[in-house]
Design an enzyme around this catalytic site. Structure first.
Site, PDB file in Angstrom:
ATOM      1  N   ASP A  62       0.864  -1.179   0.000  1.00 43.53           N
ATOM      2  CA  ASP A  62       0.000   0.000   0.000  1.00 43.53           C
ATOM      3  C   ASP A  62       0.898   1.225   0.000  1.00 43.53           C
ATOM      4  O   ASP A  62       1.946   1.247   0.649  1.00 43.53           O
ATOM      5  CB  ASP A  62      -0.974   0.004   1.179  1.00 43.53           C
ATOM      6  CG  ASP A  62      -0.301  -0.053   2.535  1.00 43.53           C
ATOM      7  OD1 ASP A  62      -0.118   1.001   3.170  1.00 43.53           O
ATOM      8  OD2 ASP A  62       0.033  -1.169   2.982  1.00 43.53           O
ATOM      9  N   GLU A 149      -7.995   4.385  12.250  1.00 38.99           N
ATOM     10  CA  GLU A 149      -7.005   4.266  13.313  1.00 38.99           C
ATOM     11  C   GLU A 149      -6.987   5.581  14.078  1.00 38.99           C
ATOM     12  O   GLU A 149      -7.574   6.570  13.637  1.00 38.99           O
ATOM     13  CB  GLU A 149      -5.623   3.947  12.730  1.00 38.99           C
ATOM     14  CG  GLU A 149      -5.182   4.900  11.613  1.00 38.99           C
ATOM     15  CD  GLU A 149      -3.938   4.418  10.890  1.00 38.99           C
ATOM     16  OE1 GLU A 149      -2.853   4.508  11.500  1.00 38.99           O
ATOM     17  OE2 GLU A 149      -4.054   3.959   9.730  1.00 38.99           O
TER      18      GLU A 149
END
Length: 261
Positions: A62, A149
């Site tokens: 990613d 997150e």
């Protein structure tokens, strides 16, 4: 640029053992050509053999603008079988490299999807609209991703929401993006965020789990997962500096079927 060795002798042995144990039937041959990873790690973990990421045959990355210009063909040849590209953040930020990476990854034959970094100071509905406005509807793309997150170091959005509100906001975003693309997004999260917000209560979600020191079965007991982010210090040909590395949960055949869907 300092690079770690691509594969130690121990890792080569693991790969050889896996190859020896793999079924030798044509039914296991995927329609998508999976390439074995030839990655390094600038800060490697001493994995137990049964927990090693290379026990999973399919790997990817990613990326965001922080990786700079990427030679996607070199990365593909080195074992990047899929990629998730940062697209949006909050309700007003677009990753500067997204459009270039979106086109270049596809041109290099890398299945790719887009991810959104969630801000806890904006509504999920507004963030979903922002993502939808900037990520093309492409039936060859991988599912979208919601990255949730804690963002304690943000100068503008460091706060936290109650767990029930976090799960509610996740549902709003996931449902809105599902309606827009016809595919339910994957939910990326970390060990602390998962525990703090009891994300196991979210049903019908494919998880992408970050666990860089332990296998997900130890960090997230009992939780199914689709993708495992196992290091943030990967070294991949075609990419300058460190990059996140990820393993797909299933076999080559499972991966081919997932890409085909």
């Amino acid at each position: 640029m300092k690079r770690a060795p691509v594969l130690t002798q121990a890792l080569v042995l693991i790969l050889c053992l896996l190859a020896a144990c793999a079924p030798r039937t044509t039914t296991e041959a995927p329609s998508f050509p999976v390439v074995a990873p030839r990655f390094g790690d600038s800060d490697p973990v001493d994995w137990a053999p049964q927990d090693h990421p290379l026990t999973h045959p399919v790997h990817g990355i990613d990326v965001s603008t922080w990786q700079g210009d990427i030679d996607w063909r070199a990365a593909r040849a080195a074992g990047v079988n899929f990629a998730f590209l940062k697209a949006t953040e909050g309700g007003d930020r677009l990753d500067p490299a997204f459009r270039q990476n979106w086109a270049a990854a596809r041109a290099a034959g890398v299945p790719r999807g887009a991810y959104h970094f969630f801000y806890h100071c904006r509504s999920a509905a507004s963030q979903a609209r922002w993502f939808i406005a900037h990520v093309p509807a492409d039936n060859q793309a991988l599912p979208p991703v919601l990255d949730m997150e804690w963002n304690a170091h943000s100068p503008t959005c460091p706060g936290r929401l109650p767990a029930t509100e976090v799960r509610s906001e996740a549902r709003i975003f996931l449902d809105a993006v599902t309606r827009a693309y016809g595919r339910r997004p994957i939910l990326y999260t970390t060990v602390d965020f998962y525990a703090d917000n009891q994300l196991w209560k979210l049903q019908g979600v494919d998880f992408w789990l970050r666990s860089t020191a332990k296998h997900p079965s130890d960090s997230f007991p009992g939780q199914h997962w689709l993708i495992w982010q196992y290091t943030a210090t990967g070294q991949v040909p075609g990419i300058a500096g460190d990059v996140d590395l990820n393993a797909f949960a299933g076999s080559r055949r499972d991966f081919a079927a997932w890409v085909a869907r």
